[in-house]
Design a protein around this motif. Structure first.
Motif, PDB file in Angstrom:
ATOM      1  N   UNK A 219      37.537 -37.190 -20.422  1.00  0.00           N
ATOM      2  CA  UNK A 219      37.591 -35.828 -21.129  1.00  0.00           C
ATOM      3  C   UNK A 219      38.550 -35.096 -20.517  1.00  0.00           C
ATOM      4  N   UNK A 220      38.657 -34.985 -19.125  1.00  0.00           N
ATOM      5  CA  UNK A 220      39.574 -34.201 -18.673  1.00  0.00           C
ATOM      6  C   UNK A 220      41.145 -34.497 -18.473  1.00  0.00           C
ATOM      7  N   UNK A 221      41.199 -35.618 -17.797  1.00  0.00           N
ATOM      8  CA  UNK A 221      42.615 -36.071 -17.484  1.00  0.00           C
ATOM      9  C   UNK A 221      43.361 -36.503 -18.670  1.00  0.00           C
ATOM     10  N   UNK A 222      42.714 -37.589 -19.372  1.00  0.00           N
ATOM     11  CA  UNK A 222      43.336 -38.159 -20.541  1.00  0.00           C
ATOM     12  C   UNK A 222      43.232 -37.240 -21.904  1.00  0.00           C
ATOM     13  N   UNK A 223      42.277 -36.621 -21.791  1.00  0.00           N
ATOM     14  CA  UNK A 223      41.770 -35.812 -23.050  1.00  0.00           C
ATOM     15  C   UNK A 223      41.838 -36.491 -24.286  1.00  0.00           C
ATOM     16  N   UNK A 224      41.202 -37.711 -24.223  1.00  0.00           N
ATOM     17  CA  UNK A 224      41.119 -38.702 -25.285  1.00  0.00           C
ATOM     18  C   UNK A 224      39.935 -38.118 -26.342  1.00  0.00           C
ATOM     19  N   UNK A 225      38.962 -37.354 -25.605  1.00  0.00           N
ATOM     20  CA  UNK A 225      37.796 -37.024 -26.429  1.00  0.00           C
ATOM     21  C   UNK A 225      37.197 -35.777 -25.530  1.00  0.00           C
ATOM     22  N   UNK A 226      36.137 -34.979 -25.994  1.00  0.00           N
ATOM     23  CA  UNK A 226      35.426 -34.080 -25.596  1.00  0.00           C
ATOM     24  C   UNK A 226      34.125 -33.995 -26.037  1.00  0.00           C
ATOM     25  N   UNK A 227      33.244 -33.484 -25.431  1.00  0.00           N
ATOM     26  CA  UNK A 227      31.796 -33.626 -25.826  1.00  0.00           C
ATOM     27  C   UNK A 227      31.443 -33.513 -27.272  1.00  0.00           C
ATOM     28  N   UNK A 228      31.889 -32.646 -28.056  1.00  0.00           N
ATOM     29  CA  UNK A 228      31.578 -32.456 -29.324  1.00  0.00           C
ATOM     30  C   UNK A 228      32.668 -32.526 -30.176  1.00  0.00           C
ATOM     31  N   UNK A 229      33.636 -33.150 -29.661  1.00  0.00           N
ATOM     32  CA  UNK A 229      35.269 -33.284 -30.419  1.00  0.00           C
ATOM     33  C   UNK A 229      35.104 -33.706 -31.884  1.00  0.00           C
ATOM     34  N   UNK A 230      34.193 -34.610 -32.402  1.00  0.00           N
ATOM     35  CA  UNK A 230      34.226 -35.090 -33.502  1.00  0.00           C
ATOM     36  C   UNK A 230      33.531 -33.964 -34.461  1.00  0.00           C
ATOM     37  N   UNK A 231      32.913 -33.320 -33.886  1.00  0.00           N
ATOM     38  CA  UNK A 231      31.892 -32.210 -34.727  1.00  0.00           C
ATOM     39  C   UNK A 231      32.810 -31.005 -34.684  1.00  0.00           C
TER      40      UNK A 231
ATOM     41  N   UNK B  73      25.515 -42.967 -33.162  1.00  0.00           N
ATOM     42  CA  UNK B  73      24.266 -42.415 -34.046  1.00  0.00           C
ATOM     43  C   UNK B  73      24.550 -41.002 -34.205  1.00  0.00           C
ATOM     44  N   UNK B  74      24.883 -40.305 -33.246  1.00  0.00           N
ATOM     45  CA  UNK B  74      25.037 -38.634 -33.306  1.00  0.00           C
ATOM     46  C   UNK B  74      26.602 -38.341 -33.816  1.00  0.00           C
ATOM     47  N   UNK B  75      27.512 -39.376 -33.452  1.00  0.00           N
ATOM     48  CA  UNK B  75      28.843 -39.192 -33.857  1.00  0.00           C
ATOM     49  C   UNK B  75      29.432 -37.883 -33.268  1.00  0.00           C
ATOM     50  N   UNK B  76      28.951 -37.564 -31.923  1.00  0.00           N
ATOM     51  CA  UNK B  76      29.235 -36.189 -31.267  1.00  0.00           C
ATOM     52  C   UNK B  76      31.089 -36.511 -30.932  1.00  0.00           C
ATOM     53  N   UNK B  77      31.486 -37.598 -30.336  1.00  0.00           N
ATOM     54  CA  UNK B  77      32.860 -37.996 -30.199  1.00  0.00           C
ATOM     55  C   UNK B  77      33.144 -39.347 -30.475  1.00  0.00           C
TER      56      UNK B  77
END
Length: 167
Positions: A36-48, A120-124
């Motif tokens: 999440x922080x260093x590589x910033x590949x995704x964040x908690x809700x980044x798909x939404x 399931x939730x597809x949050x990220x």
């Protein structure tokens, strides 16, 4: 007749449990800090809510903080359990069991998080801005299963080396 000293079997459960809980918390921190922080590949809700502007970044940062608060609570519980194990004379204090628990917990965390948040939730997704999300998502799940199996194999090996009944 000569008396045989009674064989005392130390329980592996308390340390394995403490290690597993610690592994869940630390695994979450590793995921959050590295991905999440260093590589910033995704964040908690980044798909939404894409983190492509200030508002999206701010919302995702808040939910990453909630995620890290969860990791902190689980890690504190794991430390308390580990401290309690250190006081028990009937518990096995093997570093192998602690290591096994850490791998089990980290793998369980990744597997549950990967299934719930990615599938399931597809949050990220593991790599949010990739053209095809699924290869990395499935690799993440596969690595999680390997970590769980590795932890389990360490426990089995430890059981066999101490001649415990097979579980």
């Amino acid at each position: 007749m000569q008396a045989h000293p009674q064989l005392i079997l130390l329980s592996p459960v308390p340390l394995t449990t403490a290690g597993t809980v610690l592994g869940i918390g630390i695994g979450g921190f590793i995921d959050g800090i590295i991905l999440h922080q260093i590589l910033q590949m995704h964040e908690m809700l980044s798909n939404k809510i894409p983190a492509t502007d200030y508002i999206g970044k701010s919302i995702n940062m808040f939910w990453d903080g909630i995620f890290h608060a969860f990791c902190l609570i689980v890690t504190i519980i794991g430390i308390i359990l580990l401290w309690q194990v250190s006081k028990r004379s009937n518990a096995d204090h093997s570093g192998r069991l602690l290591t096994a628990g850490l791998f089990l917990g980290w793998g369980i965390f990744n597997l549950v998080e990967g299934i719930i948040d990615h599938q399931i939730l597809q949050l990220h997704n593991v790599i949010e801005y990739a053209h095809n999300h699924q290869p990395a998502n499935y690799l993440f799940l596969g690595i999680s299963v390997v970590m769980i199996l590795f932890g389990y194999m360490i426990i089995r090996s430890h059981h066999r080396s101490h001649h415990w009944p097979q579980v």
